[in-house]
Design an enzyme around this catalytic site. Structure first.
Site, PDB file in Angstrom:
ATOM      1  N   VAL A 132       8.492   4.575  -3.221  1.00  0.00           N
ATOM      2  CA  VAL A 132       8.000   5.285  -4.405  1.00  0.00           C
ATOM      3  C   VAL A 132       8.640   6.667  -4.505  1.00  0.00           C
ATOM      4  O   VAL A 132       9.023   7.105  -5.592  1.00  0.00           O
ATOM      5  CB  VAL A 132       6.458   5.362  -4.405  1.00  0.00           C
ATOM      6  CG1 VAL A 132       5.954   6.158  -5.604  1.00  0.00           C
ATOM      7  CG2 VAL A 132       5.872   3.952  -4.432  1.00  0.00           C
ATOM      8  N   VAL A 149       7.116   2.309   4.482  1.00  0.00           N
ATOM      9  CA  VAL A 149       8.100   1.668   3.603  1.00  0.00           C
ATOM     10  C   VAL A 149       7.738   1.910   2.142  1.00  0.00           C
ATOM     11  O   VAL A 149       8.593   2.281   1.332  1.00  0.00           O
ATOM     12  CB  VAL A 149       8.227   0.154   3.911  1.00  0.00           C
ATOM     13  CG1 VAL A 149       9.186  -0.523   2.932  1.00  0.00           C
ATOM     14  CG2 VAL A 149       8.695  -0.066   5.347  1.00  0.00           C
ATOM     15  N   CYS A 150       6.485   1.733   1.802  1.00  0.00           N
ATOM     16  CA  CYS A 150       6.039   1.937   0.414  1.00  0.00           C
ATOM     17  C   CYS A 150       6.174   3.403   0.014  1.00  0.00           C
ATOM     18  O   CYS A 150       6.601   3.710  -1.099  1.00  0.00           O
ATOM     19  CB  CYS A 150       4.603   1.472   0.240  1.00  0.00           C
ATOM     20  SG  CYS A 150       4.331  -0.268   0.638  1.00  0.00           S
ATOM     21  N   ASP A 151       5.813   4.283   0.916  1.00  0.00           N
ATOM     22  CA  ASP A 151       5.925   5.718   0.678  1.00  0.00           C
ATOM     23  C   ASP A 151       7.363   6.074   0.304  1.00  0.00           C
ATOM     24  O   ASP A 151       7.603   6.722  -0.724  1.00  0.00           O
ATOM     25  CB  ASP A 151       5.485   6.463   1.946  1.00  0.00           C
ATOM     26  CG  ASP A 151       5.648   7.963   1.838  1.00  0.00           C
ATOM     27  OD1 ASP A 151       4.618   8.647   1.722  1.00  0.00           O
ATOM     28  OD2 ASP A 151       6.793   8.450   1.910  1.00  0.00           O
ATOM     29  N   SER A 191       0.842  -1.193   0.000  1.00  0.00           N
ATOM     30  CA  SER A 191       0.000   0.000   0.000  1.00  0.00           C
ATOM     31  C   SER A 191       0.880   1.246   0.000  1.00  0.00           C
ATOM     32  O   SER A 191       1.819   1.341   0.793  1.00  0.00           O
ATOM     33  CB  SER A 191      -0.910   0.030   1.230  1.00  0.00           C
ATOM     34  OG  SER A 191      -1.637   1.252   1.254  1.00  0.00           O
TER      35      SER A 191
END
Length: 164
Positions: free
Chosen positions: A62, A57-59, A52
């Site tokens: 990206v 971590v995803c933030d 998500s």
């Protein structure tokens, strides 16, 4: 391959891809809900899957690719998650993400299954990265053992630079 989410083993659905495989056809949705398939992409591509966008971590992943991938001419970065397209568009707008294209597998869940990245127990995608050449051949593939870990950004970017 065994994959864990916060230390707990989870099940990957689908065939895991490896270097030399042809990247499979898929259908996902862009931020306007329009369908996007492999045929709609071209050139050298980095496909990232994340659980998500709205997690730390995803933030960071990206954001990092948004900053660093622009230095590689002719490479397009796609991030696929189960986030709704509306949420992806809102997150990208709030975070100034303009170089990474976000795509959603929320509807068909096909991308996750054809790439072996769908986490059965969570209904999310694992953290993976693929570099695909202009002939749709995979030149780099990495399924992180721990979904909540950060990928090796430099390794992925170097793999993309090597593709002609």
């Amino acid at each position: 391959m065994k994959v864990k989410f916060q230390g707990n083993e989870v099940t990957l659905v689908g065939k895991q891809l490896k270097v030399g495989d042809t990247f499979p056809e898929f259908i996902v949705a862009n931020n306007s809900l329009a369908p996007v398939t492999l045929k709609d992409t071209k050139g050298v591509r980095i496909f990232l899957t994340v659980p998500s966008l709205d997690t730390p971590v995803c933030d960071l992943e990206v954001r990092t690719f948004n900053e660093k991938a622009v230095s590689i001419e002719g490479v397009t970065v796609y991030t696929v998650s189960m986030d709704l397209p509306f949420a992806q568009a809102r997150w990208c707008g709030a975070e100034g993400i303009e170089k990474v294209i976000t795509l959603s597998d929320y509807k068909e869940r096909e991308f996750g299954k054809v790439t072996g990245t769908y986490l059965k127990e969570l209904g999310l995608l694992a953290r993976t990265s693929f570099v695909v050449d202009s002939n749709n051949k995979i030149t780099y593939a990495n399924y992180l053992e721990e979904v909540t870990s950060y990928p090796d950004y430099d390794e992925i970017l170097e793999a993309a630079k090597k593709v002609k």
